[in-house]
Design a protein around this motif. Sequence first.
Motif, PDB file in Angstrom:
ATOM      1  N   LYS A  14      65.478  39.303  21.039  1.00  0.00           N
ATOM      2  CA  LYS A  14      64.814  40.485  20.498  1.00  0.00           C
ATOM      3  C   LYS A  14      64.687  41.553  21.580  1.00  0.00           C
ATOM      4  CE  LYS A  14      61.949  38.756  16.693  1.00  0.00           C
ATOM      5  NZ  LYS A  14      62.440  37.389  16.565  1.00  0.00           N
ATOM      6  N   ASN A  54      69.077  43.584  16.621  1.00  0.00           N
ATOM      7  CA  ASN A  54      68.545  42.363  17.193  1.00  0.00           C
ATOM      8  C   ASN A  54      69.367  41.201  16.683  1.00  0.00           C
ATOM      9  OD1 ASN A  54      66.507  43.755  18.453  1.00  0.00           O
ATOM     10  ND2 ASN A  54      65.002  43.388  16.814  1.00  0.00           N
ATOM     11  N   TYR A  80      67.316  29.722  18.112  1.00  0.00           N
ATOM     12  CA  TYR A  80      67.347  30.640  19.259  1.00  0.00           C
ATOM     13  C   TYR A  80      66.906  32.012  18.775  1.00  0.00           C
ATOM     14  CZ  TYR A  80      71.721  32.299  17.235  1.00  0.00           C
ATOM     15  OH  TYR A  80      72.663  32.805  16.382  1.00  0.00           O
ATOM     16  N   ASP A  81      66.486  32.846  19.712  1.00  0.00           N
ATOM     17  CA  ASP A  81      66.000  34.171  19.333  1.00  0.00           C
ATOM     18  C   ASP A  81      66.306  35.166  20.444  1.00  0.00           C
ATOM     19  OD1 ASP A  81      64.824  36.084  17.768  1.00  0.00           O
ATOM     20  OD2 ASP A  81      62.766  35.486  18.197  1.00  0.00           O
ATOM     21  N   SER A  90      69.459  36.948  16.191  1.00  0.00           N
ATOM     22  CA  SER A  90      68.648  35.730  16.204  1.00  0.00           C
ATOM     23  C   SER A  90      69.239  34.717  15.271  1.00  0.00           C
ATOM     24  CB  SER A  90      67.211  36.020  15.796  1.00  0.00           C
ATOM     25  OG  SER A  90      67.157  36.564  14.495  1.00  0.00           O
ATOM     26  N   LYS A 125      60.359  30.648  16.391  1.00  0.00           N
ATOM     27  CA  LYS A 125      61.333  31.743  16.276  1.00  0.00           C
ATOM     28  C   LYS A 125      60.712  32.940  15.546  1.00  0.00           C
ATOM     29  CE  LYS A 125      65.639  32.853  13.853  1.00  0.00           C
ATOM     30  NZ  LYS A 125      66.383  33.505  14.926  1.00  0.00           N
ATOM     31  N   GLN A 126      59.878  32.657  14.573  1.00  0.00           N
ATOM     32  CA  GLN A 126      59.298  33.716  13.751  1.00  0.00           C
ATOM     33  C   GLN A 126      58.073  34.364  14.400  1.00  0.00           C
ATOM     34  OE1 GLN A 126      58.340  32.404   9.799  1.00  0.00           O
ATOM     35  NE2 GLN A 126      57.648  34.436   9.113  1.00  0.00           N
TER      36      GLN A 126
END
Length: 367
Positions: free
Chosen positions: A125, A365, A122-123, A367, A153-154
């Motif tokens: 941002k 953030n 999951y992310d 993540s 994700k990245q």
Amino acid sequence: MACNRGVKEQEDPSAASAAPAPAAVARARAARPPRPRSRKGLGVRHLLKPCRFLAAVQRANARVREAGEATLVAALAAAQKESERENEVVADVCGGWKSEDGSLNCGYSSIRGRRVNMEDFYDIKSSRVDDKQINFFGVFDGHGGTHAAGYLKQHLFENLLKHPAFIGDTKSAMSQSYKKTDADFLDTEGNIHVGVGSTASTAVLIGNHLYVANVGDSRAVLSKAGKAIALSDDHKPNRSDEQKRIEDAGGVVVWSGTWRVGGILAMSRAFGNRLLKQFVVADPEIQDLEIDGDTEFLILASDGLWDVVPNEHAVAFVKDEDSPEAAARKLTEIAFRRGSTDNITCIVVEFCHDKMVDGSPPSTNKS
């Protein structure tokens, strides 16, 4: 008396000749057929019949015993499994996040569940572009390994931010960025991990405008005026339009426990999956809407939740909780208790309408 018997024999010679000698009587008896006995005694038994009969009886008893043992073992296993389910500790990763301007309150929860490996990512941002507050939320459900989900994700939101039309034409930018991210993954890692792929259920909030993009069978559900509204339609191979698209491209959709593309993949769109790329595309379906006073919260989750929790139930469970963090944790726990066999990941985003204005980016953030 001897004389009288002798005289009598002489007087009746026919009587003397009629009386058989003892030897003749014996021979006659020997030649006489045997008298009939009971029916039981008349049957001729084969020497192997009793052995075969006993063997058949033993085999029948063995089958009955095996069936009884199998039934007992199955019953015990089911009871043990149910007991383990009740007593199993749900170890998860959960937390919360708030925007500094107070317009968003977010909770997340992700658990491995009953799978051997954890393939969900999951992310969350936050950024600013041209003085606009941008918030990103994403759930990525990997299959065949973690490489594709980890790559999304990245890179997925990073590629989206770099797109020159991101602010002016967000939907077009999302569509192009998602396809580019898929192509980049296949170029860099796809040759090594040919069977690896991932879904993506994502949401981008620009000011008070929400864009939801979906690839695969993860899902986004919005609560608006107390009602559950699906913002994505699961990409299943047997969905009529998806099946037609696959078959037009030369593929097949077959039943193998569930509907699968080529009998392999249980979703019709995904990132990665090089071997099926001709049929399994990464084109996102995108919904956009304005966040108004009736919009309460958004749920993004992998199919580990939606397999066992309907949209309406998920919305009701979230409304019963005091915070998005508690709600996200509750959703994953309920899905686990209901028997979900997949990884379970969800994000709950609450919209705070009295503070829905552009503000400074949050300090951290998650993540």
